[in-house]
Design an enzyme around this catalytic site. Structure first.
Site, short mmCIF file in Angstrom:
data_model
loop_
_atom_site.label_atom_id
_atom_site.label_comp_id
_atom_site.label_asym_id
_atom_site.label_seq_id
_atom_site.Cartn_x
_atom_site.Cartn_y
_atom_site.Cartn_z
N GLU A 87 32.48 -14.56 0.83
CA GLU A 87 33.57 -14.06 1.37
C GLU A 87 35.21 -15.33 1.62
O GLU A 87 34.61 -15.44 2.08
CB GLU A 87 33.03 -13.33 2.58
CG GLU A 87 31.78 -12.27 2.75
CD GLU A 87 31.79 -11.70 3.68
OE1 GLU A 87 32.36 -12.35 5.16
OE2 GLU A 87 31.01 -10.73 4.02
N CYS A 111 25.24 -17.98 16.35
CA CYS A 111 25.54 -17.22 17.86
C CYS A 111 25.06 -16.16 17.73
O CYS A 111 25.08 -15.45 16.51
CB CYS A 111 27.17 -17.49 17.29
SG CYS A 111 28.26 -18.90 16.98
N CYS A 114 27.70 -12.98 15.49
CA CYS A 114 28.10 -13.38 13.95
C CYS A 114 27.11 -12.98 13.40
O CYS A 114 26.00 -12.87 13.26
CB CYS A 114 28.19 -14.43 14.12
SG CYS A 114 29.09 -14.96 12.68
N GLY A 190 30.28 -19.87 7.89
CA GLY A 190 29.32 -21.30 7.77
C GLY A 190 29.71 -22.14 9.37
O GLY A 190 31.24 -21.65 9.37
N GLU A 191 29.40 -23.31 9.34
CA GLU A 191 29.91 -24.54 10.31
C GLU A 191 30.72 -25.52 8.71
O GLU A 191 30.06 -26.28 9.06
CB GLU A 191 29.48 -24.58 11.18
CG GLU A 191 29.27 -25.97 11.74
CD GLU A 191 31.69 -25.86 13.10
OE1 GLU A 191 30.51 -24.34 13.53
OE2 GLU A 191 31.53 -25.87 12.56
N SER A 222 37.77 -24.34 11.97
CA SER A 222 37.32 -24.00 13.13
C SER A 222 36.13 -24.50 13.40
O SER A 222 34.77 -24.05 11.91
CB SER A 222 37.03 -23.17 12.87
OG SER A 222 36.46 -21.25 14.44
N SER A 245 35.66 -22.91 18.54
CA SER A 245 34.80 -21.75 19.26
C SER A 245 34.32 -21.68 21.27
O SER A 245 32.92 -21.61 20.85
CB SER A 245 33.81 -20.85 18.22
OG SER A 245 34.48 -20.83 16.79
N LEU A 246 34.73 -21.44 22.04
CA LEU A 246 34.54 -21.47 22.94
C LEU A 246 33.21 -20.37 23.63
O LEU A 246 32.80 -20.42 24.25
CB LEU A 246 35.76 -21.73 23.95
CG LEU A 246 35.68 -22.40 24.91
CD1 LEU A 246 34.90 -23.94 24.47
CD2 LEU A 246 37.00 -23.17 26.00
N ASN A 321 34.93 -8.25 16.82
CA ASN A 321 34.23 -7.56 15.67
C ASN A 321 33.68 -6.78 15.94
O ASN A 321 32.54 -7.48 15.84
CB ASN A 321 35.16 -8.02 14.46
CG ASN A 321 35.87 -7.64 13.71
OD1 ASN A 321 36.23 -6.59 13.98
ND2 ASN A 321 36.61 -8.81 13.32
N CYS A 364 33.20 -12.50 9.52
CA CYS A 364 32.58 -12.85 9.30
C CYS A 364 31.22 -12.21 8.84
O CYS A 364 30.16 -12.11 9.62
CB CYS A 364 31.82 -13.84 10.33
SG CYS A 364 33.61 -14.74 11.27
N1 SAH Z 1 31.71 -22.02 12.23
C1 SAH Z 1 33.28 -21.99 12.49
C2 SAH Z 1 33.58 -21.37 11.86
C3 SAH Z 1 33.40 -20.03 11.40
S1 SAH Z 1 33.32 -18.50 12.59
C4 SAH Z 1 33.01 -21.96 14.14
O1 SAH Z 1 32.40 -21.37 14.59
O2 SAH Z 1 34.19 -21.88 14.63
C5 SAH Z 1 34.72 -18.50 12.51
C6 SAH Z 1 35.46 -17.41 14.26
O3 SAH Z 1 35.10 -16.26 14.17
C7 SAH Z 1 34.72 -18.12 15.02
O4 SAH Z 1 35.77 -18.58 16.40
C8 SAH Z 1 33.36 -17.16 15.52
O5 SAH Z 1 33.04 -17.09 16.57
C9 SAH Z 1 34.27 -15.86 15.10
N2 SAH Z 1 34.00 -14.31 15.22
C10 SAH Z 1 32.12 -15.21 14.73
N3 SAH Z 1 32.29 -13.10 14.21
C11 SAH Z 1 32.36 -12.77 14.98
C12 SAH Z 1 32.95 -11.07 15.93
N4 SAH Z 1 31.63 -10.09 15.15
N5 SAH Z 1 34.20 -11.17 16.55
C13 SAH Z 1 34.82 -12.24 16.05
N6 SAH Z 1 35.10 -13.32 16.25
C14 SAH Z 1 33.92 -13.08 15.16
#
Ligand code: SAH
Length: 399
Positions: A87, A111, A114, A190-191, A222, A245-246, A321, A364
């Site tokens: 995506e 996570c 996600c 992805g990470e 990120s 991403s804290l 989201n 995501c």
């Molecule tokens: N893996 C990396 C980059 C991709 S995710 C990371 O974790 O930072 C990008 C951001 O979207 C991250 O902050 C992640 O925690 C957030 N994210 C994932 N799922 C989400 C959701 N359902 N609602 C809002 N943010 C989300």
């Protein structure tokens, strides 16, 4: 698509062509987003023929495309050469377009909130598969066929709809351009720290002024908090923004939301953040998803304030989201405002991120999962998904 101008020049030279042909090819692929070699008429026919025979064309085709009729966010699902899908999201701000790029097919970080990670990791993306995402978006944006077509890029941002303090010009005071991607965030599937070398190569290629020409300061990568790779990125001293991403102010809560925290707990993560700031002189961004009843209470805000005290940073509060598979929900607006107020009171700069693309599965991994669930990933299934969405979009715009 993953090669720098000099590398393409060398490649063409090694095939007996003058090296400037390589630079012409680079510009055609990245500045003009050529879909295949036949359209690159700046190159002689013989060269185009040899490229078509000997070098794979930019391997990325459209699997689905959705437009959010309310805010103009466009979500693309791309199919790669091996049939996998990723995506990309295009967001329209008053200062221009920002692309949200994927760095892996799937994800294995696990996570809790996600959608990208639900099916696990399939593979890393190649640098060229990331640059091709940008090239495709640029081609779409510059295509005269879409000019003024509101089902394609609808709804310019309305006054009062903008992000807090959102500028209308870039850092150099130039007015926003709406014919190309001006900024990128590696916040798709992805990470990125698990695929760091390819990600950095991608950034270098799209930075090239003769190509996509995206400024370093307009790039954000990120991470969920992979400490050794954060250090490695810091050593490269690229003037990009690192976003972390804290999502939780203590280890107990973060262990449950972001499992990598068990490997690199907050103390270690924050130490790496401080090293990053020292090394690059760049202020960090922290992402903090507000999840109803989970991490959005006043004590969480206070704890976060203490955790980040003294660190040059900005906190992006993100209303979660909702993802169908996860039983977690966004914090109500009052909780968002209260959280922001407490954090600001603690001296931490923060904003609540405007939610874009909610009606088109823009979080995501959501569109990919929906299309997979509909069994629409087979080649040829594209048109159906696309047609439905475009009709929907057009109708809603009229309404
Ligand atoms: N893996 C990396 C980059 C991709 S995710 C990371 O974790 O930072 C990008 C951001 O979207 C991250 O902050 C992640 O925690 C957030 N994210 C994932 N799922 C989400 C959701 N359902 N609602 C809002 N943010 C989300």
């Amino acid at each position: 698509m993953g090669m720098l101008p000099r590398e393409l020049a060398d490649l063409l030279e090694s095939g007996g062509e003058p090296s400037y042909r390589g630079r012409q090819l680079f510009a055609a692929l990245h500045a003009r987003g050529a879909a295949d070699y036949t359209g690159i008429t700046v190159l002689p026919e013989g060269v185009r023929g040899r490229l078509a025979a000997e070098a794979a064309p930019p391997a990325l085709t459209l699997a689905a495309r959705r437009v959010d009729p309310l805010d103009g966010t466009v979500k693309y699902l791309f199919r790669l050469a091996d049939g996998e899908t990723v995506e990309t999201v295009l967001m329209r701000y008053r200062f221009g377009y920002t692309a949200c790029v994927s760095s892996q097919v799937g994800c294995r970080m696990g996570c809790r909130f996600c959608a990208s990670t639900i099916g696990g990791l399939t593979r890393n993306l190649l640098a060229g598969e990331m640059t091709a995402q940008i090239a495709y978006l640029n081609r779409d944006l510059a295509d005269p066929a879409h000019a003024g077509d509101t089902s394609w890029f609808p709804a310019p941002p309305r006054a009062g709809d903008e992000e807090e303090g959102e500028p209308e010009t870039d850092a150099a005071g130039r007015p926003a351009r709406f014919d190309r991607v001006g900024r990128l965030v590696v916040m798709g599937m992805g990470e990125p720290m698990e695929n760091l070398d390819a990600v950095v190569r991608f950034l270098r290629v799209v930075h090239e002024p003769s190509g996509a020409g995206i400024g370093w300061r307009h790039m954000t990568v990120s991470t969920s908090g992979l400490v050794p790779e954060m250090d490695r990125l810091a050593e490269m001293e690229l003037p990009i923004t690192l976003a972390v991403s804290l999502h939780a102010p203590n280890d107990e809560l973060r262990d449950g939301l972001v499992p990598v925290n068990r490997r690199h707990p907050l103390g270690e993560l924050l130490a790496a953040c401080r090293r990053y700031v020292e090394r690059t002189g760049r202020r960090l961004t922290f992402e903090y998803i507000l999840i109803d009843g989970v991490n959005d209470m006043p004590e969480h805000a206070r704890e976060l304030g203490r955790l980040l005290r003294g660190l040059p940073c900005h906190v992006n509060l993100i209303p979660m989201n909702p993802v169908a598979e996860r039983r977690l929900y966004p914090s109500p607006p009052e909780a968002q405002t209260r959280f922001r107020g407490l954090l600001r009171g603690a001296g931490i700069p923060c904003t609540v991120r405007r939610q874009l693309g909610a009606s088109i599965d823009a979080a995501c991994g959501q569109l990919r999962r929906h299309v997979q669930a509909q069994g629409a990933t087979a080649p040829g299934a594209v048109t159906e998904v696309e047609a439905v969405t475009e009709v929907e979009a057009a109708t809603q715009v009229q309404e």
